[in-house]
Scaffold this active site. Structure first.
Site, PDB file in Angstrom:
ATOM      1  N   GLY A  14       0.814  -1.217   0.000  1.00  0.00           N
ATOM      2  CA  GLY A  14       0.000   0.000   0.000  1.00  0.00           C
ATOM      3  C   GLY A  14       0.845   1.263   0.000  1.00  0.00           C
ATOM      4  O   GLY A  14       0.517   2.230   0.679  1.00  0.00           O
ATOM      5  N   VAL A  49       9.839   8.214  -0.042  1.00  0.00           N
ATOM      6  CA  VAL A  49      10.313   9.320  -0.884  1.00  0.00           C
ATOM      7  C   VAL A  49       9.547   9.237  -2.215  1.00  0.00           C
ATOM      8  O   VAL A  49       8.806   8.297  -2.450  1.00  0.00           O
ATOM      9  CB  VAL A  49      11.836   9.248  -1.155  1.00  0.00           C
ATOM     10  CG1 VAL A  49      12.631   9.787  -0.011  1.00  0.00           C
ATOM     11  CG2 VAL A  49      12.251   7.841  -1.515  1.00  0.00           C
ATOM     12  N   ALA A  52       8.553  14.206  -6.786  1.00  0.00           N
ATOM     13  CA  ALA A  52       8.505  14.996  -8.025  1.00  0.00           C
ATOM     14  C   ALA A  52       7.908  14.145  -9.135  1.00  0.00           C
ATOM     15  O   ALA A  52       8.131  12.934  -9.203  1.00  0.00           O
ATOM     16  CB  ALA A  52       9.908  15.445  -8.413  1.00  0.00           C
ATOM     17  N   LYS A  80       5.333  22.151 -10.924  1.00  0.00           N
ATOM     18  CA  LYS A  80       6.692  21.897 -11.423  1.00  0.00           C
ATOM     19  C   LYS A  80       6.721  22.152 -12.931  1.00  0.00           C
ATOM     20  O   LYS A  80       5.954  21.534 -13.677  1.00  0.00           O
ATOM     21  CB  LYS A  80       7.077  20.441 -11.102  1.00  0.00           C
ATOM     22  CG  LYS A  80       8.408  20.024 -11.702  1.00  0.00           C
ATOM     23  CD  LYS A  80       8.742  18.560 -11.394  1.00  0.00           C
ATOM     24  CE  LYS A  80       9.947  18.098 -12.183  1.00  0.00           C
ATOM     25  NZ  LYS A  80      10.193  16.653 -12.074  1.00  0.00           N
ATOM     26  N   PRO A  98      13.057  21.921 -19.485  1.00  0.00           N
ATOM     27  CA  PRO A  98      11.655  22.302 -19.300  1.00  0.00           C
ATOM     28  C   PRO A  98      10.707  21.217 -19.774  1.00  0.00           C
ATOM     29  O   PRO A  98      11.028  20.459 -20.688  1.00  0.00           O
ATOM     30  CB  PRO A  98      11.520  23.532 -20.216  1.00  0.00           C
ATOM     31  CG  PRO A  98      12.487  23.263 -21.336  1.00  0.00           C
ATOM     32  CD  PRO A  98      13.608  22.436 -20.760  1.00  0.00           C
ATOM     33  N   LEU A 335       8.097  -0.179  -7.389  1.00  0.00           N
ATOM     34  CA  LEU A 335       9.490  -0.566  -7.150  1.00  0.00           C
ATOM     35  C   LEU A 335       9.680  -2.074  -7.245  1.00  0.00           C
ATOM     36  O   LEU A 335      10.793  -2.548  -7.492  1.00  0.00           O
ATOM     37  CB  LEU A 335       9.934  -0.063  -5.775  1.00  0.00           C
ATOM     38  CG  LEU A 335       9.909   1.478  -5.623  1.00  0.00           C
ATOM     39  CD1 LEU A 335      10.204   1.879  -4.180  1.00  0.00           C
ATOM     40  CD2 LEU A 335      10.901   2.140  -6.571  1.00  0.00           C
ATOM     41  N   THR A 346      10.788   9.686 -12.796  1.00  0.00           N
ATOM     42  CA  THR A 346       9.987   8.854 -13.689  1.00  0.00           C
ATOM     43  C   THR A 346       9.293   7.662 -13.007  1.00  0.00           C
ATOM     44  O   THR A 346       8.526   6.952 -13.654  1.00  0.00           O
ATOM     45  CB  THR A 346      10.874   8.305 -14.832  1.00  0.00           C
ATOM     46  OG1 THR A 346      12.104   7.855 -14.268  1.00  0.00           O
ATOM     47  CG2 THR A 346      11.136   9.360 -15.861  1.00  0.00           C
TER      48      THR A 346
HETATM   49  C1  LIG Z   1      15.842   7.916  -3.386  1.00  0.00           C
HETATM   50  C2  LIG Z   1      14.544   7.837  -4.122  1.00  0.00           C
HETATM   51  C3  LIG Z   1      13.961   8.986  -4.638  1.00  0.00           C
HETATM   52  C4  LIG Z   1      12.771   8.912  -5.361  1.00  0.00           C
HETATM   53  N1  LIG Z   1      12.234  10.040  -5.913  1.00  0.00           N
HETATM   54  C5  LIG Z   1      11.175   9.939  -6.729  1.00  0.00           C
HETATM   55  C6  LIG Z   1      10.624  11.078  -7.370  1.00  0.00           C
HETATM   56  O1  LIG Z   1      11.045  12.207  -7.167  1.00  0.00           O
HETATM   57  N2  LIG Z   1       9.598  10.874  -8.225  1.00  0.00           N
HETATM   58  C7  LIG Z   1       9.077   9.653  -8.468  1.00  0.00           C
HETATM   59  O2  LIG Z   1       8.184   9.533  -9.301  1.00  0.00           O
HETATM   60  N3  LIG Z   1       9.524   8.584  -7.810  1.00  0.00           N
HETATM   61  C8  LIG Z   1      10.560   8.686  -6.963  1.00  0.00           C
HETATM   62  N4  LIG Z   1      11.020   7.582  -6.321  1.00  0.00           N
HETATM   63  C9  LIG Z   1      10.313   6.328  -6.454  1.00  0.00           C
HETATM   64  C10 LIG Z   1       9.082   6.327  -5.566  1.00  0.00           C
HETATM   65  O3  LIG Z   1       9.452   6.516  -4.225  1.00  0.00           O
HETATM   66  C11 LIG Z   1       8.363   5.009  -5.723  1.00  0.00           C
HETATM   67  O4  LIG Z   1       8.149   4.736  -7.074  1.00  0.00           O
HETATM   68  C12 LIG Z   1       7.019   5.038  -5.065  1.00  0.00           C
HETATM   69  O5  LIG Z   1       7.140   5.450  -3.751  1.00  0.00           O
HETATM   70  C13 LIG Z   1       6.362   3.716  -5.125  1.00  0.00           C
HETATM   71  O6  LIG Z   1       6.879   2.830  -4.205  1.00  0.00           O
HETATM   72  P1  LIG Z   1       6.142   1.453  -4.034  1.00  0.00           P
HETATM   73  O7  LIG Z   1       4.728   1.711  -3.667  1.00  0.00           O
HETATM   74  O8  LIG Z   1       6.423   0.620  -5.206  1.00  0.00           O
HETATM   75  O9  LIG Z   1       6.910   0.776  -2.813  1.00  0.00           O
HETATM   76  P2  LIG Z   1       6.887   1.123  -1.239  1.00  0.00           P
HETATM   77  O10 LIG Z   1       6.698   2.560  -0.956  1.00  0.00           O
HETATM   78  O11 LIG Z   1       8.124   0.482  -0.681  1.00  0.00           O
HETATM   79  O12 LIG Z   1       5.619   0.355  -0.661  1.00  0.00           O
HETATM   80  C14 LIG Z   1       5.660  -1.022  -0.448  1.00  0.00           C
HETATM   81  C15 LIG Z   1       4.376  -1.443   0.263  1.00  0.00           C
HETATM   82  O13 LIG Z   1       4.384  -2.844   0.373  1.00  0.00           O
HETATM   83  C16 LIG Z   1       4.064  -3.197   1.698  1.00  0.00           C
HETATM   84  N5  LIG Z   1       4.699  -4.478   2.016  1.00  0.00           N
HETATM   85  C17 LIG Z   1       5.965  -4.866   1.770  1.00  0.00           C
HETATM   86  N6  LIG Z   1       6.176  -6.104   2.203  1.00  0.00           N
HETATM   87  C18 LIG Z   1       5.014  -6.529   2.746  1.00  0.00           C
HETATM   88  C19 LIG Z   1       4.584  -7.713   3.388  1.00  0.00           C
HETATM   89  N7  LIG Z   1       5.420  -8.729   3.583  1.00  0.00           N
HETATM   90  N8  LIG Z   1       3.308  -7.792   3.811  1.00  0.00           N
HETATM   91  C20 LIG Z   1       2.441  -6.776   3.650  1.00  0.00           C
HETATM   92  N9  LIG Z   1       2.790  -5.618   3.054  1.00  0.00           N
HETATM   93  C21 LIG Z   1       4.067  -5.497   2.615  1.00  0.00           C
HETATM   94  C22 LIG Z   1       4.567  -2.067   2.552  1.00  0.00           C
HETATM   95  O14 LIG Z   1       3.908  -2.019   3.788  1.00  0.00           O
HETATM   96  C23 LIG Z   1       4.210  -0.874   1.661  1.00  0.00           C
HETATM   97  O15 LIG Z   1       2.871  -0.532   1.879  1.00  0.00           O
HETATM   98  C24 LIG Z   1      12.166   7.653  -5.551  1.00  0.00           C
HETATM   99  C25 LIG Z   1      12.716   6.512  -4.995  1.00  0.00           C
HETATM  100  C26 LIG Z   1      13.898   6.587  -4.281  1.00  0.00           C
HETATM  101  C27 LIG Z   1      14.496   5.334  -3.706  1.00  0.00           C
END
Ligand SMILES: Cc1cc2nc3c(=O)[nH]c(=O)nc-3n(C[C@H](O)[C@H](O)[C@H](O)COP(=O)(O)OP(=O)(O)OC[C@H]3O[C@@H](n4cnc5c(N)ncnc54)[C@H](O)[C@@H]3O)c2cc1C
Length: 508
Positions: A14, A49, A52, A80, A98, A335, A346
């Site tokens: 989530g 994180v 943007a 932005k 831009p 991710l 992106t």
């Molecule tokens: C340094 C950094 C900078 C970034 N900057 C940008 C930016 O500027 N712009 C941009 O578009 N993107 C950026 N990103 C990427 C962005 O953060 C992610 O694409 C976005 O947050 C999506 O993450 P996610 O939901 O895939 O994973 P996560 O945020 O890691 O969420 C994972 C979810 O899975 C759940 N979960 C995991 N394991 C289990 C389990 N065993 N049981 C139950 N639940 C579980 C967790 O509780 C959580 O809810 C950045 C990433 C990094 C690392």
């Protein structure tokens, strides 16, 4: 071949990916009777994180019926207009990438060829002077383009900076109002059918057993389902995009609310600055072969413009993507599917791209190899195209002041990158392959900004007489400047339409 229809989808995770997927899928599924359950674990939390974005996010929000001003208010967002790059091509350099385009095409020939011709005559202003986005960004202006504003103002393209956790919470409210059921719990086991290999259920730490027909893996870097059940494998692109660590910290803002992200190159990577209404997000992205985490944190904290309001958050990643985004009856979005370092913001876009492809290829049955293969092909293309654009920022540098820059300046690059750059460098030609994300203005802005701009131009641009050329380009520049001057400041626009409630900030 398994021919069961899909009646229940489980979204595991989530974070931004999980709630974007839940909000978008439930809009369609609620009316087709397909049930959606989202499982997340507060014990694990989100990556925290990702602030943007790039312009297509507006489309995603519009599809969900989100009112833009309400969204900006709710997520402490700012607008932005692009990214300012500092010290990338060479120390002391500065340029702007831009959104939106440069100038206006003349008689079907792209503007930049005329600009290059004028430059060869020694009479052109900087390319940036022909971008409304750049003019507005540096003047701290913003106006949301509307049809009634006319064609010049409509050249302005924009995205947002926002608080990702507030965005996820906002989407959660939408998803739950569309009947998504949220389950709090830690997934411990993934069960697969012994005959088909398809995932049949997940089991939580407290032994709850949740069955479904289709699974979306949004569990973040761990890729609990796609890697745990299917061992999808990973294409590691660190040889081209070697940064693999980041440390992030928010601080108080020091005044003006710039309508752009800043990316400043550092000795082993780069640092972001993202202004939100209630704080400024900062992060230092670096390669651990050239810098240790203490130095990276120290360098980040030294450069903060205001008091820190969060403890430094250290993250590890590997740039690349899963070999299979969709395996069996599981699609990895976010991710869990891959990560291209955050230089051009992106990731959230790739979540959006994954969701829209999943909706277009939504399977009739739990095992749909034709749709699966097409999804994997399309997502791989998306990643590869963005990868090449990111490589440009590193490869097109003259920096040799640190081993990291020496490496990226001299590294081998993929053939797809070389072919594209040769055409662009030689005479400004550019072709967008397979609906790739970044178009000519983006490649041109970065190449020109880092000293790899076109050396020639399309001879078709000789069709205008020199006087005609001077006059047309001067008129364009005048119209763009006048349009920028008539825009309100970014702060005034936010104040009038979408000011968020103030938040009490504790310093760390
Ligand atoms: C340094 C950094 C900078 C970034 N900057 C940008 C930016 O500027 N712009 C941009 O578009 N993107 C950026 N990103 C990427 C962005 O953060 C992610 O694409 C976005 O947050 C999506 O993450 P996610 O939901 O895939 O994973 P996560 O945020 O890691 O969420 C994972 C979810 O899975 C759940 N979960 C995991 N394991 C289990 C389990 N065993 N049981 C139950 N639940 C579980 C967790 O509780 C959580 O809810 C950045 C990433 C990094 C690392």
């Amino acid at each position: 071949m398994n021919a069961n229809p899909i009646r229940h989808i489980v979204i595991a995770g989530g974070g931004t990916a999980g709630w974007m997927t839940a909000a978008a899928l439930s809009k369609f599924c609620a009316r087709t009777g397909v049930k959606i359950t989202l499982i997340e674990s507060e014990a694990i939390g989100t990556v925290g994180v990702g602030e943007a974005t790039i312009p297509p996010i507006s489309k995603f929000n519009t599809h969900l019926g989100i009112d833009e001003n309400a969204f900006v208010r709710e997520t402490q967002a700012t607008f932005k207009l692009g990214i300012e790059f500092v010290d990338w091509g060479a120390l002391g350099d500065r340029y702007f990438h831009p959104f939106g385009s440069f100038g206006f095409d003349l008689e079907g020939i792209e503007f930049h060829h005329f600009w290059s011709r004028l430059a060869a005559m020694g009479e052109a202003k900087s390319l940036e002077d022909y971008s409304l986005n750049t003019l507005a960004a540096y003047a701290g202006k913003f106006l949301r383009p509307e049809e009634s504003h006319g064609p010049v103002m409509n050249k302005l393209a924009y995205a947002f900076h926002f608080d990702a956790s507030l965005y996820a919470a906002y989407l959660r409210r939408i998803a739950e109002s569309q009947k998504v059921e949220r389950v709090e719990g830690l997934i411990e086991h993934v069960e697969q059918d012994s005959e088909t290999g398809l995932i049949s259920a997940v089991t939580l730490q407290d032994d709850r057993h949740i069955t479904a027909d289709f699974f979306v893996d949004c569990t973040g870097f761990r890729g609990l389902l796609i890697e745990g059940a299917y061992a999808a494998g990973y294409n590691d692109w660190s040889r081209w995009l070697p940064v693999n660590r980041a440390v992030a910290a928010a601080c108080k803002g020091s005044g003006s609310l710039n309508p752009y992200t800043r990316s400043t190159a550092r000795t082993a990577g780069w640092q972001w600055r993202i202004p939100l209404q209630h704080r400024v997000g900062n992060g230092h992205v670096y390669c651990d072969a050239y810098m240790d985490s203490d130095t990276a944190e120290q360098q980040l904290l030294e450069k903060l413009e205001g008091e820190p309001i969060s403890s430094p958050n250290h993250l590890r990643f590997m740039t690349g993507h899963r070999r299979k985004f969709w395996a069996g009856n599981c699609v990895a979005i976010g991710l869990s599917g891959g990560f291209l370092e955050p230089l051009e913001s992106t990731s959230i876009h790739l979540i959006q791209a994954g969701i829209s492809k999943l909706i277009s290829l939504f399977p009739n049955t739990t095992d749909s190899p034709i749709e699966r293969d097409e999804y994997n092909r399309l997502m791989t293309d998306d990643y590869e195209h963005i990868r090449d654009f990111l490589i440009l920022h590193y490869k097109a540098t003259t920096r040799s002041d640190a081993p990291f820059w020496e490496y990226v300046r001299t590294m081998d690059v993929p053939d797809s990158f070389t072919n594209k750059m040769e055409l662009l460098k030689n005479a400004g030609r550019f072709f967008r392959y397979d609906a790739e994300l970044f178009d000519l203005p983006s490649w041109l802005a970065v190449a020109q900004g880092q000293g790899w701009g076109p050396q020639g131009y399309n001879p078709m641009a000789n069709m205008l007489s020199e006087d005609n050329l001077r006059q047309s380009v001067a008129n364009m520049s005048g119209v763009l400047a006048k349009t920028e001057q008539a825009m309100p400041t970014h702060e005034a626009f936010i104040e009038r339409f979408c000011k968020a409630a103030p938040v009490a900030m504790e310093t760390k």
